[in-house]
Scaffold this motif. Structure first.
Motif, PDB file in Angstrom:
ATOM      1  N   ILE A   1       0.826  -1.214   0.030  1.00  0.00           N
ATOM      2  CA  ILE A   1      -0.010  -0.011  -0.122  1.00  0.00           C
ATOM      3  C   ILE A   1       0.792   1.385   0.233  1.00  0.00           C
ATOM      4  CG2 ILE A   1      -1.765   1.311   1.319  1.00  0.00           C
ATOM      5  CD1 ILE A   1      -2.665  -1.346   2.200  1.00  0.00           C
ATOM      6  N   PHE A   2       1.823   1.289   0.976  1.00  0.00           N
ATOM      7  CA  PHE A   2       2.647   2.583   0.991  1.00  0.00           C
ATOM      8  C   PHE A   2       4.077   2.388   0.493  1.00  0.00           C
ATOM      9  CE2 PHE A   2      -0.251   1.911   5.035  1.00  0.00           C
ATOM     10  CZ  PHE A   2      -0.892   2.997   4.751  1.00  0.00           C
ATOM     11  N   GLY A   3       4.462   1.313   0.056  1.00  0.00           N
ATOM     12  CA  GLY A   3       5.697   1.450  -0.660  1.00  0.00           C
ATOM     13  C   GLY A   3       6.970   0.765   0.191  1.00  0.00           C
ATOM     14  N   SER A   4       8.007   0.639  -0.168  1.00  0.00           N
ATOM     15  CA  SER A   4       8.880  -0.062   0.382  1.00  0.00           C
ATOM     16  C   SER A   4      10.129   0.727   0.916  1.00  0.00           C
ATOM     17  CB  SER A   4       9.552  -1.458  -0.082  1.00  0.00           C
ATOM     18  OG  SER A   4      10.083  -1.183  -1.655  1.00  0.00           O
ATOM     19  N   ASP A   5      10.088   2.271   0.254  1.00  0.00           N
ATOM     20  CA  ASP A   5      11.355   3.133   0.657  1.00  0.00           C
ATOM     21  C   ASP A   5      11.236   3.399   1.891  1.00  0.00           C
ATOM     22  OD1 ASP A   5      11.659   3.014  -1.991  1.00  0.00           O
ATOM     23  OD2 ASP A   5      10.418   4.524  -2.639  1.00  0.00           O
ATOM     24  N   SER A   6      12.469   4.422   2.370  1.00  0.00           N
ATOM     25  CA  SER A   6      12.450   4.991   3.606  1.00  0.00           C
ATOM     26  C   SER A   6      11.809   6.270   3.679  1.00  0.00           C
ATOM     27  CB  SER A   6      13.801   4.951   4.129  1.00  0.00           C
ATOM     28  OG  SER A   6      14.610   3.860   4.341  1.00  0.00           O
ATOM     29  N   TYR A   7      11.123   6.659   4.829  1.00  0.00           N
ATOM     30  CA  TYR A   7      10.302   7.952   4.718  1.00  0.00           C
ATOM     31  C   TYR A   7      10.643   8.515   5.915  1.00  0.00           C
ATOM     32  CZ  TYR A   7       7.656   5.223   1.122  1.00  0.00           C
ATOM     33  OH  TYR A   7       7.024   4.472   0.115  1.00  0.00           O
ATOM     34  N   LYS A   8       9.969   9.827   6.134  1.00  0.00           N
ATOM     35  CA  LYS A   8      10.434  10.647   7.266  1.00  0.00           C
ATOM     36  C   LYS A   8       9.194  11.224   7.533  1.00  0.00           C
ATOM     37  CE  LYS A   8      11.573  14.957   5.054  1.00  0.00           C
ATOM     38  NZ  LYS A   8      12.634  16.185   4.947  1.00  0.00           N
ATOM     39  N   ILE A   9       9.009  11.467   8.926  1.00  0.00           N
ATOM     40  CA  ILE A   9       7.915  12.088   9.580  1.00  0.00           C
ATOM     41  C   ILE A   9       7.955  13.343  10.260  1.00  0.00           C
ATOM     42  CG2 ILE A   9       6.001  11.919  11.319  1.00  0.00           C
ATOM     43  CD1 ILE A   9       5.894   8.792  10.961  1.00  0.00           C
ATOM     44  N   ASP A  10       7.700  14.517   9.634  1.00  0.00           N
ATOM     45  CA  ASP A  10       8.223  15.620  10.404  1.00  0.00           C
ATOM     46  C   ASP A  10       6.929  16.279  10.828  1.00  0.00           C
ATOM     47  OD1 ASP A  10       9.180  18.080  10.709  1.00  0.00           O
ATOM     48  OD2 ASP A  10       9.343  18.705   8.899  1.00  0.00           O
ATOM     49  N   ILE A  11       6.840  16.191  12.186  1.00  0.00           N
ATOM     50  CA  ILE A  11       5.859  16.633  13.130  1.00  0.00           C
ATOM     51  C   ILE A  11       6.355  18.003  13.683  1.00  0.00           C
ATOM     52  CG2 ILE A  11       4.587  14.606  13.362  1.00  0.00           C
ATOM     53  CD1 ILE A  11       5.801  14.280  15.838  1.00  0.00           C
TER      54      ILE A  11
ATOM     55  N   GLY B   1       9.240   7.336  14.212  1.00  0.00           N
ATOM     56  CA  GLY B   1       9.489   7.572  13.032  1.00  0.00           C
ATOM     57  C   GLY B   1      10.154   8.935  12.674  1.00  0.00           C
ATOM     58  N   SER B   2       9.808   9.969  13.761  1.00  0.00           N
ATOM     59  CA  SER B   2      10.230  11.348  13.672  1.00  0.00           C
ATOM     60  C   SER B   2      11.791  11.326  14.194  1.00  0.00           C
ATOM     61  CB  SER B   2       9.464  12.142  14.681  1.00  0.00           C
ATOM     62  OG  SER B   2       9.982  13.556  14.804  1.00  0.00           O
ATOM     63  N   LYS B   3      12.186  10.284  15.046  1.00  0.00           N
ATOM     64  CA  LYS B   3      13.394  10.125  15.396  1.00  0.00           C
ATOM     65  C   LYS B   3      14.448   9.302  14.542  1.00  0.00           C
ATOM     66  CE  LYS B   3      14.013   9.036  19.894  1.00  0.00           C
ATOM     67  NZ  LYS B   3      15.155  10.168  20.126  1.00  0.00           N
ATOM     68  N   LEU B   4      13.912   8.434  14.178  1.00  0.00           N
ATOM     69  CA  LEU B   4      14.767   7.294  13.345  1.00  0.00           C
ATOM     70  C   LEU B   4      14.304   7.301  11.733  1.00  0.00           C
ATOM     71  CD1 LEU B   4      14.533   4.309  15.811  1.00  0.00           C
ATOM     72  CD2 LEU B   4      16.305   6.402  15.764  1.00  0.00           C
ATOM     73  N   GLY B   5      13.254   7.902  11.286  1.00  0.00           N
ATOM     74  CA  GLY B   5      12.868   7.777   9.988  1.00  0.00           C
ATOM     75  C   GLY B   5      12.024   6.467   9.835  1.00  0.00           C
ATOM     76  N   VAL B   6      11.371   6.364   9.061  1.00  0.00           N
ATOM     77  CA  VAL B   6      10.400   5.330   8.789  1.00  0.00           C
ATOM     78  C   VAL B   6      10.851   4.293   7.771  1.00  0.00           C
ATOM     79  CG1 VAL B   6       7.853   4.451   8.140  1.00  0.00           C
ATOM     80  CG2 VAL B   6       8.205   6.648   9.226  1.00  0.00           C
ATOM     81  N   GLN B   7      11.323   3.093   8.336  1.00  0.00           N
ATOM     82  CA  GLN B   7      11.920   2.361   7.597  1.00  0.00           C
ATOM     83  C   GLN B   7      11.553   0.803   8.264  1.00  0.00           C
ATOM     84  OE1 GLN B   7      16.352   2.966   7.753  1.00  0.00           O
ATOM     85  NE2 GLN B   7      15.888   3.686   9.722  1.00  0.00           N
ATOM     86  N   PHE B   8      11.754  -0.390   7.364  1.00  0.00           N
ATOM     87  CA  PHE B   8      11.030  -1.576   7.716  1.00  0.00           C
ATOM     88  C   PHE B   8      12.059  -2.272   9.189  1.00  0.00           C
ATOM     89  CE2 PHE B   8       8.908  -0.993   4.133  1.00  0.00           C
ATOM     90  CZ  PHE B   8       7.757  -1.798   4.060  1.00  0.00           C
ATOM     91  N   SER B   9      13.027  -1.612   9.384  1.00  0.00           N
ATOM     92  CA  SER B   9      13.891  -2.011  10.471  1.00  0.00           C
ATOM     93  C   SER B   9      13.111  -1.411  11.899  1.00  0.00           C
ATOM     94  CB  SER B   9      15.127  -1.447  10.635  1.00  0.00           C
ATOM     95  OG  SER B   9      15.289  -0.213  10.594  1.00  0.00           O
ATOM     96  N   LEU B  10      12.066  -0.488  11.585  1.00  0.00           N
ATOM     97  CA  LEU B  10      11.122   0.109  12.587  1.00  0.00           C
ATOM     98  C   LEU B  10      10.612  -0.958  13.402  1.00  0.00           C
ATOM     99  CD1 LEU B  10      10.905   2.886  14.092  1.00  0.00           C
ATOM    100  CD2 LEU B  10       8.621   3.089  12.747  1.00  0.00           C
ATOM    101  N   ALA B  11      10.287  -2.107  12.896  1.00  0.00           N
ATOM    102  CA  ALA B  11       9.485  -3.476  13.630  1.00  0.00           C
ATOM    103  C   ALA B  11      10.357  -3.732  14.592  1.00  0.00           C
ATOM    104  CB  ALA B  11       9.026  -4.327  12.419  1.00  0.00           C
ATOM    105  N   THR B  12      11.474  -3.774  14.669  1.00  0.00           N
ATOM    106  CA  THR B  12      12.500  -4.228  15.531  1.00  0.00           C
ATOM    107  C   THR B  12      12.363  -3.415  16.863  1.00  0.00           C
ATOM    108  OG1 THR B  12      14.392  -3.002  14.895  1.00  0.00           O
ATOM    109  CG2 THR B  12      13.992  -5.485  13.921  1.00  0.00           C
ATOM    110  N   VAL B  13      11.644  -2.126  16.738  1.00  0.00           N
ATOM    111  CA  VAL B  13      11.540  -1.486  18.141  1.00  0.00           C
ATOM    112  C   VAL B  13      11.003  -2.406  18.869  1.00  0.00           C
ATOM    113  CG1 VAL B  13      10.685   0.540  19.057  1.00  0.00           C
ATOM    114  CG2 VAL B  13      11.935   0.805  17.027  1.00  0.00           C
ATOM    115  N   ALA B  14       9.960  -3.077  18.634  1.00  0.00           N
ATOM    116  CA  ALA B  14       9.135  -3.840  19.602  1.00  0.00           C
ATOM    117  C   ALA B  14       9.930  -4.847  20.257  1.00  0.00           C
ATOM    118  CB  ALA B  14       7.956  -4.486  18.818  1.00  0.00           C
ATOM    119  N   LEU B  15      10.894  -5.414  19.680  1.00  0.00           N
ATOM    120  CA  LEU B  15      11.963  -6.355  20.208  1.00  0.00           C
ATOM    121  C   LEU B  15      12.813  -5.701  21.440  1.00  0.00           C
ATOM    122  CD1 LEU B  15      13.601  -8.112  17.306  1.00  0.00           C
ATOM    123  CD2 LEU B  15      11.746  -9.124  18.409  1.00  0.00           C
TER     124      LEU B  15
END
Length: 309
Positions: free
Chosen positions: A122-132, A223-237
């Motif tokens: 749905i959203f693509g597999s690139d790295s994205y950033k969240i700027d809040i 996502g704001s701190k590290l960027g949105v990438q698929f390694s973000l799922a490991t934060v749960a670990l």
């Protein structure tokens, strides 16, 4: 002393973010007895939704104001997480009630991989950033008390305040609302709650939706701190030792456990790292969790389960 305080504050702020992810585990386990290994995937999916909606909304609606665009993106991502949570409960977990724990575990693992793939589709597999709009530059405080002052990261402070605010809202929700009291009743005894007319299916949907919102806030901050990438799922670990330390059934335990892990990681890396070759911040939390599993498996605030035969 100033450097120690700086390290301590950094650990507390990081620990608060760990607590936010751990809350998702605790909320679902308390209400349904399911250890949700898909929580990391939910955080990633929510962060992807937030990042992409923040890009699409200004283009589609012609909104130039970043604050308004971010608010609309957050609302849209929140709706998406409500839908995801509702589908997970209705299509998967509702049909696995009273199944073995291993079956439920495999179900949540399957949900995690499905959400990873769906997110890419749905959203693509690139790295994205969240700027809040959170400031990235550090600030120097307490210069009058300590030579050179204490350096803190403004982004970490704001993130910790957001996390603490969400925890406070959840506490009020559980303590003061009718639905919150029903959730606590279900957590204490499913059969007793059902016997007095509390609908378990509706309660579980609410719990998964709340966990979805928690995942969204956690995903937005990380996502704001590290960027949105698929390694973000490991934060749960990184939140798993927090849950083990605080207890699987304790909301306060998730908070206290997160703070202990965050502070322990920072202090051990600074003061013990030079003696063990560095890298202690990576494995410190897991070693501490292992010690708790050996000597106090229910955690600091968890309920000790006694089976009588």
């Amino acid at each position: 002393m100033g450097f120690f305080l700086e390290t301590l504050l950094g650990g507390l702020m990081t620990g608060m973010l760990y607590s936010l992810v751990a809350l998702g585990f605790v909320l679902i386990f308390k209400a349904s007895g399911v250890f949700n290994f898909a929580q990391g995937a939910m955080v990633l999916f929510a962060a992807l939704a937030m990042a992409r909606f923040a890009e699409w909304i200004p283009l589609k609606l012609g909104i130039d104001n970043k604050i308004i665009a971010n608010v609309l993106a957050f609302i849209a991502a929140g709706v998406v997480m409500f839908i995801v949570a509702w589908l997970i409960e209705n299509l998967v977990l509702r049909h696995l009630v009273n199944q073995e724990g291993a079956t439920l575990l495999m179900a949540t693992l399957g949900i995690a991989y499905f959400l990873d793939g769906l997110g890419q589709t749905i959203f693509g597999s690139d790295s994205y950033k969240i700027d809040i709009g959170m400031p990235k530059e550090p600030a120097i405080v307490l210069e009058s008390l300590f030579q050179g002052g204490v350096m803190i990261n403004k982004e970490d402070v704001i993130a910790a305040v957001i996390a603490a605010g969400l925890v406070a809202l959840l506490t009020l929700f559980f303590q003061k609302t009718k639905t919150g009291r029903a959730l606590r009743a279900v957590a204490d005894d499913h059969q007793a709650a059902q016997s007095i007319g509390i609908p378990l299916s509706r309660i579980w949907v609410i719990v998964w939706c709340v966990a979805g919102v928690v995942a969204l806030v956690a995903g937005m901050i990380w996502g704001s701190k590290l960027g949105v990438q698929f390694s973000l799922a490991t934060v749960a670990l990184r939140a798993l030792p927090v849950v083990i330390l605080g207890g699987l059934t304790s909301v306060p335990g998730a908070i206290i456990g997160g703070l202990i892990i965050g502070v322990g990681e920072k202090l051990s890396e600074v003061y013990l790292g030079p003696f063990v070759g560095g890298g202690i911040e990576i494995w410190f939390a897991y070693v501490l969790a292992l010690v708790f599993l050996l000597f106090r498996p229910q955690g600091l605030f968890g309920e000790k389960i006694i089976d009588r035969v």
